[in-house]
Design a protein around this motif. Sequence first.
Motif, PDB file in Angstrom:
ATOM      1  N   VAL A 284       0.820  -1.218   0.000  1.00  0.00           N
ATOM      2  CA  VAL A 284       0.000   0.000   0.000  1.00  0.00           C
ATOM      3  C   VAL A 284       0.856   1.273   0.000  1.00  0.00           C
ATOM      4  N   THR A 285       0.416   2.261  -0.780  1.00  0.00           N
ATOM      5  CA  THR A 285       1.064   3.571  -0.800  1.00  0.00           C
ATOM      6  C   THR A 285       0.182   4.558  -0.033  1.00  0.00           C
ATOM      7  N   VAL A 286       0.770   5.269   0.912  1.00  0.00           N
ATOM      8  CA  VAL A 286       0.006   6.253   1.694  1.00  0.00           C
ATOM      9  C   VAL A 286      -0.066   7.561   0.893  1.00  0.00           C
ATOM     10  N   PRO A 287      -1.288   8.117   0.677  1.00  0.00           N
ATOM     11  CA  PRO A 287      -1.414   9.364  -0.091  1.00  0.00           C
ATOM     12  C   PRO A 287      -0.627  10.519   0.550  1.00  0.00           C
ATOM     13  N   THR A 288      -0.084  11.397  -0.284  1.00  0.00           N
ATOM     14  CA  THR A 288       0.801  12.455   0.219  1.00  0.00           C
ATOM     15  C   THR A 288       0.086  13.457   1.135  1.00  0.00           C
TER      16      THR A 288
ATOM     17  N   THR B 284      -1.842  12.820   3.527  1.00  0.00           N
ATOM     18  CA  THR B 284      -2.176  12.190   4.808  1.00  0.00           C
ATOM     19  C   THR B 284      -1.391  12.870   5.936  1.00  0.00           C
ATOM     20  N   ALA B 285      -2.101  13.203   7.032  1.00  0.00           N
ATOM     21  CA  ALA B 285      -1.414  13.840   8.168  1.00  0.00           C
ATOM     22  C   ALA B 285      -1.035  12.820   9.237  1.00  0.00           C
ATOM     23  N   ILE B 286      -1.869  11.767   9.369  1.00  0.00           N
ATOM     24  CA  ILE B 286      -1.680  10.802  10.471  1.00  0.00           C
ATOM     25  C   ILE B 286      -1.753   9.380   9.914  1.00  0.00           C
ATOM     26  N   VAL B 287      -0.763   8.559  10.264  1.00  0.00           N
ATOM     27  CA  VAL B 287      -0.752   7.151   9.847  1.00  0.00           C
ATOM     28  C   VAL B 287      -0.722   6.301  11.124  1.00  0.00           C
ATOM     29  N   VAL B 288      -1.645   5.330  11.216  1.00  0.00           N
ATOM     30  CA  VAL B 288      -1.740   4.538  12.447  1.00  0.00           C
ATOM     31  C   VAL B 288      -1.632   3.048  12.138  1.00  0.00           C
ATOM     32  N   ASN B 289      -0.729   2.359  12.833  1.00  0.00           N
ATOM     33  CA  ASN B 289      -0.777   0.895  12.793  1.00  0.00           C
ATOM     34  C   ASN B 289      -1.629   0.428  13.954  1.00  0.00           C
ATOM     35  N   ALA B 290      -2.841  -0.062  13.647  1.00  0.00           N
ATOM     36  CA  ALA B 290      -3.720  -0.603  14.690  1.00  0.00           C
ATOM     37  C   ALA B 290      -3.944  -2.102  14.462  1.00  0.00           C
TER      38      ALA B 290
ATOM     39  N   SER C 110       6.491   6.144   0.815  1.00  0.00           N
ATOM     40  CA  SER C 110       5.340   7.056   0.840  1.00  0.00           C
ATOM     41  C   SER C 110       5.122   7.657   2.231  1.00  0.00           C
ATOM     42  N   ILE C 111       5.904   7.205   3.205  1.00  0.00           N
ATOM     43  CA  ILE C 111       5.831   7.770   4.568  1.00  0.00           C
ATOM     44  C   ILE C 111       6.881   8.872   4.664  1.00  0.00           C
ATOM     45  N   MET C 112       6.424  10.095   4.874  1.00  0.00           N
ATOM     46  CA  MET C 112       7.390  11.212   4.908  1.00  0.00           C
ATOM     47  C   MET C 112       6.855  12.373   5.760  1.00  0.00           C
ATOM     48  N   PRO C 113       7.754  13.243   6.241  1.00  0.00           N
ATOM     49  CA  PRO C 113       7.308  14.410   6.994  1.00  0.00           C
ATOM     50  C   PRO C 113       6.408  15.274   6.108  1.00  0.00           C
ATOM     51  N   PRO C 114       5.411  15.976   6.652  1.00  0.00           N
ATOM     52  CA  PRO C 114       5.142  16.127   8.091  1.00  0.00           C
ATOM     53  C   PRO C 114       4.184  15.082   8.666  1.00  0.00           C
ATOM     54  N   MET C 115       4.091  13.899   8.036  1.00  0.00           N
ATOM     55  CA  MET C 115       3.179  12.871   8.560  1.00  0.00           C
ATOM     56  C   MET C 115       3.585  12.496   9.999  1.00  0.00           C
ATOM     57  N   VAL C 116       2.576  12.270  10.838  1.00  0.00           N
ATOM     58  CA  VAL C 116       2.815  11.756  12.179  1.00  0.00           C
ATOM     59  C   VAL C 116       2.426  10.282  12.153  1.00  0.00           C
ATOM     60  N   VAL C 117       3.317   9.428  12.645  1.00  0.00           N
ATOM     61  CA  VAL C 117       3.085   7.987  12.590  1.00  0.00           C
ATOM     62  C   VAL C 117       2.883   7.442  14.007  1.00  0.00           C
ATOM     63  N   ALA C 118       1.757   6.749  14.211  1.00  0.00           N
ATOM     64  CA  ALA C 118       1.464   6.160  15.521  1.00  0.00           C
ATOM     65  C   ALA C 118       1.372   4.649  15.384  1.00  0.00           C
ATOM     66  N   ASP C 119       1.955   3.955  16.345  1.00  0.00           N
ATOM     67  CA  ASP C 119       1.836   2.501  16.402  1.00  0.00           C
ATOM     68  C   ASP C 119       1.208   2.174  17.740  1.00  0.00           C
ATOM     69  N   ILE C 120       0.161   1.327  17.739  1.00  0.00           N
ATOM     70  CA  ILE C 120      -0.482   1.050  19.035  1.00  0.00           C
ATOM     71  C   ILE C 120       0.113  -0.165  19.738  1.00  0.00           C
ATOM     72  N   ILE C 121       1.087  -0.825  19.093  1.00  0.00           N
ATOM     73  CA  ILE C 121       1.736  -1.976  19.746  1.00  0.00           C
ATOM     74  C   ILE C 121       2.502  -1.488  20.981  1.00  0.00           C
ATOM     75  N   PRO C 122       2.140  -1.994  22.181  1.00  0.00           N
ATOM     76  CA  PRO C 122       2.853  -1.515  23.370  1.00  0.00           C
ATOM     77  C   PRO C 122       4.150  -2.274  23.650  1.00  0.00           C
TER      78      PRO C 122
ATOM     79  N   ASP D 172      11.390   2.568  11.502  1.00  0.00           N
ATOM     80  CA  ASP D 172      11.428   2.871  10.055  1.00  0.00           C
ATOM     81  C   ASP D 172      10.866   4.275   9.787  1.00  0.00           C
ATOM     82  N   SER D 173       9.783   4.631  10.485  1.00  0.00           N
ATOM     83  CA  SER D 173       9.133   5.935  10.258  1.00  0.00           C
ATOM     84  C   SER D 173      10.015   7.076  10.762  1.00  0.00           C
ATOM     85  N   GLU D 174      10.682   6.823  11.887  1.00  0.00           N
ATOM     86  CA  GLU D 174      11.615   7.815  12.433  1.00  0.00           C
ATOM     87  C   GLU D 174      12.761   8.042  11.452  1.00  0.00           C
ATOM     88  N   ALA D 175      13.236   6.933  10.868  1.00  0.00           N
ATOM     89  CA  ALA D 175      14.335   7.025   9.896  1.00  0.00           C
ATOM     90  C   ALA D 175      13.901   7.824   8.669  1.00  0.00           C
ATOM     91  N   ARG D 176      12.599   7.849   8.392  1.00  0.00           N
ATOM     92  CA  ARG D 176      12.071   8.627   7.264  1.00  0.00           C
ATOM     93  C   ARG D 176      11.873  10.098   7.669  1.00  0.00           C
TER      94      ARG D 176
END
Length: 283
Positions: free
Chosen positions: A184-188, A190-196, A215-227, A237-241
Motif C-alpha cells: 500500500v502507498t500512503v497518499p501524500t 495524509t497527516a496521520i498514519v496509524v498501525n492498529a 510514501s511515509i514522509m514528513p510532516p506525517m505523524v506515525v502512531a503505532d499502538i503496539i505496546p 522505520d518511520s523515524e528514519a524517514r
Amino acid sequence: MAKNFLSQLTGSFAMPAAENPTVAMVEAAYKHHGLDWRYINCEVLPKDLGDAVKGARAMGWAGFNCSLPHKVAVIEHLDGLGASAEVIGAVNCAVRRDGKFIGENTDGKGFLQSLLEVIDPNGKKAVIFGAGGAARACAVEMALAGLTHLTVVNRNPERGKVLVDLINSKTPAIAELVVWNHNVTVPTDTAIVVNATSIGLYPDIDARLNLDMASIMPPMVVADIIPNPPRTLFIRDSEARGCRVIDGLGMLVNQGVIGIKYWTGVDVDARVMRQTVEDIFKS
Ligand code: NDP
C-alpha cells in the motif's frame, strides 16, 4: 483518630489475565499519589462475566477494566454507556456513577490523548491499518475529534467494511476502504498514519507492514499502538524517514490515566505509570 482499613476497589476482568501489566501500572499511580485504592487483576471466563460484574456491584467496586474477550459482552451487564463507547460498541472501562455501572471506552480516548500531544486530528486526513477492536476505538475517537477523512486499510474486506460503515454512519468523517492485498502507498496529503493491527507485537517483532515506506514522509505523524516492544520496527522505520512518532505505550498509559480519573477523580502523573510499564517491557 479512627483508622480506616477499607480500601476502595477497582480491577480488571479478562481471560487470560496473567500477562496484562495494567495492575502494576495502576497500583504504581495509586501508591505515588497516596490513594488508598486497590486494583485487582482477575481472570474471568466468558460464562462467568455476569457473575463477576454482580460481584463487583455487591462489593462496592468503584469500577473495573474489561479486556479481551469481554469488551462487547460486558455491555449487557452494565447500566448504560458513555457517548463514544456507544458508537464504538465496546467497553474497556466501567465506572460507578450514582450507583450505576456506566461503560466507557478509554482505549480510544487514551490513543486520542497521546495523538493530541503531537498533532490535532481536527481537519486532517488519516490512514489506519487494521479494523479490529483497537482500530475501531482509535478511528471513532479521531473521527469524533474532527478528522475529515479516514482510509481504512484491512486484509479482511468484511471487517474493514464494518468499520468504514460505522465511521460514515455515526461520525461526521468520511471513510473509505482499501483492501490490503498489495503493497500500500500512503497518499501524500495524509497527516496521520496509524498501525492498529497486531503486526510487530512481541514475539513477532521483525514483522513489517506491507506498505511502501517511501510514501511515509514528513510532516506525517506515525502512531503505532503496539505496546510491546514500544519501539516497533514501524516506529523505527518511520523515524528514519524523518517523521514524528507515537508509540503504543502512550495509549496504554493514557487509558490508565483516564480510567483512574473516572474512578477516583484524581489526575495522576502519567510519567510514573509510563516508567512502570517501560521497566516491565525492558525486563
Ligand atoms: P483484533 O484481533 O480485534 O484485530 C487485529 C487486526 O490486525 C485486524 O484488523 C487484523 O486484520 C489485523 N492483522 C493481524 N495480523 C495481520 C497481518 N499479518 N496482516 C494484516 N493484518 C493483520 O485485535 P485488537 O484490535 O484488539 O488489537 C490489535 C493490537 O492492538 C494488539 O496487538 C494489541 O496489543 C494492541 N492494543 C494496544 C493497546 C494499547 O493500549 N497500546 C490497547 C488495545 C490493543 P484482519 O481483519 O484482516 O484479520
